[in-house]
Design an enzyme around this catalytic site. Structure first.
Site, mmCIF file in Angstrom:
data_model
loop_
_atom_site.group_PDB
_atom_site.id
_atom_site.type_symbol
_atom_site.label_atom_id
_atom_site.label_comp_id
_atom_site.label_asym_id
_atom_site.label_seq_id
_atom_site.Cartn_x
_atom_site.Cartn_y
_atom_site.Cartn_z
ATOM 1 N N GLU A 25 -2.676 11.629 -0.229
ATOM 2 C CA GLU A 25 -2.508 11.550 1.227
ATOM 3 C C GLU A 25 -2.879 10.139 1.644
ATOM 4 O O GLU A 25 -3.932 9.641 1.240
ATOM 5 C CB GLU A 25 -3.468 12.560 1.867
ATOM 6 C CG GLU A 25 -3.178 12.946 3.277
ATOM 7 C CD GLU A 25 -1.919 13.805 3.423
ATOM 8 O OE1 GLU A 25 -1.093 13.437 4.286
ATOM 9 O OE2 GLU A 25 -1.781 14.793 2.682
ATOM 10 N N ARG A 206 -5.409 3.642 5.546
ATOM 11 C CA ARG A 206 -4.414 3.410 4.496
ATOM 12 C C ARG A 206 -5.065 2.839 3.230
ATOM 13 O O ARG A 206 -6.070 2.144 3.309
ATOM 14 C CB ARG A 206 -3.386 2.379 4.974
ATOM 15 C CG ARG A 206 -2.373 2.950 5.942
ATOM 16 C CD ARG A 206 -1.381 1.852 6.298
ATOM 17 N NE ARG A 206 -0.648 2.188 7.497
ATOM 18 C CZ ARG A 206 0.444 2.953 7.521
ATOM 19 N NH1 ARG A 206 0.936 3.445 6.399
ATOM 20 N NH2 ARG A 206 1.043 3.220 8.658
ATOM 21 N N SER A 207 -4.436 3.105 2.096
ATOM 22 C CA SER A 207 -4.813 2.496 0.803
ATOM 23 C C SER A 207 -6.277 2.731 0.424
ATOM 24 O O SER A 207 -6.884 1.885 -0.226
ATOM 25 C CB SER A 207 -4.533 0.987 0.804
ATOM 26 O OG SER A 207 -3.276 0.723 1.363
ATOM 27 N N ARG A 208 -6.830 3.849 0.875
ATOM 28 C CA ARG A 208 -8.227 4.201 0.553
ATOM 29 C C ARG A 208 -9.244 3.213 1.133
ATOM 30 O O ARG A 208 -10.392 3.155 0.708
ATOM 31 C CB ARG A 208 -8.445 4.319 -0.980
ATOM 32 C CG ARG A 208 -7.602 5.404 -1.626
ATOM 33 C CD ARG A 208 -8.074 6.768 -1.159
ATOM 34 N NE ARG A 208 -7.313 7.872 -1.718
ATOM 35 C CZ ARG A 208 -6.315 8.516 -1.092
ATOM 36 N NH1 ARG A 208 -5.925 8.147 0.110
ATOM 37 N NH2 ARG A 208 -5.718 9.539 -1.661
ATOM 38 N N MET A 209 -8.799 2.400 2.110
ATOM 39 C CA MET A 209 -9.703 1.432 2.751
ATOM 40 C C MET A 209 -10.262 2.061 4.030
ATOM 41 O O MET A 209 -10.066 1.550 5.143
ATOM 42 C CB MET A 209 -8.952 0.125 3.043
ATOM 43 C CG MET A 209 -8.481 -0.587 1.790
ATOM 44 S SD MET A 209 -9.860 -1.151 0.779
ATOM 45 C CE MET A 209 -10.296 -2.618 1.693
#
Ligand SMILES: Cc1cc2nc3c(=O)[nH]c(=O)nc-3n(C[C@H](O)[C@H](O)[C@H](O)COP(=O)(O)O)c2cc1C
Length: 229
Positions: A25, A206-209
């Site tokens: 996700e 986003r992008s696990r940030m």
């Protein structure tokens, strides 16, 4: 109703592992910055809870409660937040349950809320104590009658030999209070309140940030910091 107790075979398990590994996700609904939270994390929590209610998140008041027993073993389960009184996160339970035994040995607990529709998590760490008997009475009185009877009937966390034992105990409670207008609160049932000394607000990005803002209680109030995701 048919029971589905079949044990999946190895091929199914491998397929499941692939499915799990492929679940991904990317969170993109919102952002969270120090400027958004203000200086009172309890107030900010109320805002997020209001937003979870407004978004009709299923069970928005469900929270994982983690307790630790004397051996150091943690135990976790879900309970329902029923009030935020004097800065305390309040839930109700059985004072003879496993969690109650753990709490009586160790007052340090943790709570976790997860609101997937909002891509938000809140972590809370703090000290737990029983709420007043008056407060437990007041909440017990507004519970549906069948829930009140359930509190009498269920010896929470104790082993029972079968479902029929619980049904019998429920019927006993029904007969006992037949014709009694208001079911009294059993003394073994009541509330606990958690006073937080740490609160973390997590917003998926986003992008696990992801964004994480943690508040730690100090003598002078709350100190916020940002943590890496
Ligand atoms: C959605 C949900 C809400 C729950 N709410 C409560 C609750 O408010 N109080 C409670 O005692 N147990 C609640 N439970 C049951 C607990 O998770 C747990 O099974 C029970 O309290 C016994 O825990 P213990 O044996 O560790 O004491 C809930 C479970 C679920 C899945």
């Amino acid at each position: 109703m048919a029971k589905t107790n079949a044990i999946p075979n190895l091929i199914t398990i491998a397929a499941l592992d692939n499915t799990l590994a492929g679940l991904r996700e990317d969170y993109k609904r919102a952002t969270l910055d120090r400027a958004d939270t203000g200086s009172d994390p309890l107030l900010f929590f109320r805002n997020w809870l209001d937003e979870a209610l407004a978004a009709q998140v299923p069970e928005p008041n469900a929270m994982t409660l983690a307790t630790v027993d004397v051996s150091g073993q943690p135990h976790a389960r879900i309970v329902l937040l029923k009030g935020l009184e004097d800065g305390q996160f309040v839930f109700y339970t059985n004072y003879e349950s496993h969690k109650a035994a753990e709490i009586s040995e160790n007052g340090r607990v943790a709570l976790v809320f997860f609101w997937p529709e909002l891509e938000r998590q809140v972590r809370i760490e703090g000290l737990i104590a029983k709420v007043s008997a008056e407060m437990s009475e007041a909440y017990f009185a507004v519970r549906p009658r069948r829930s009140q009877l359930g509190a009498w009937a269920s010896p929470q966390s104790r082993e029972v030999t079968g479902r029929e034992v619980l049904e019998e105990r429920f019927q006993e409670a029904e007969s006992r209070f037949e014709g009694v207008a208001s079911v009294p609160r059993p003394t073994h049932w009541g509330g606990y309140g958690v006073t937080a000394h740490l609160m973390e607000f997590w917003q998926g990005r986003r992008s696990r940030m992801h964004d994480r803002i943690v508040f730690r209680k100090t003598d002078g109030g709350w100190e916020p910091v940002r943590l890496a995701p």
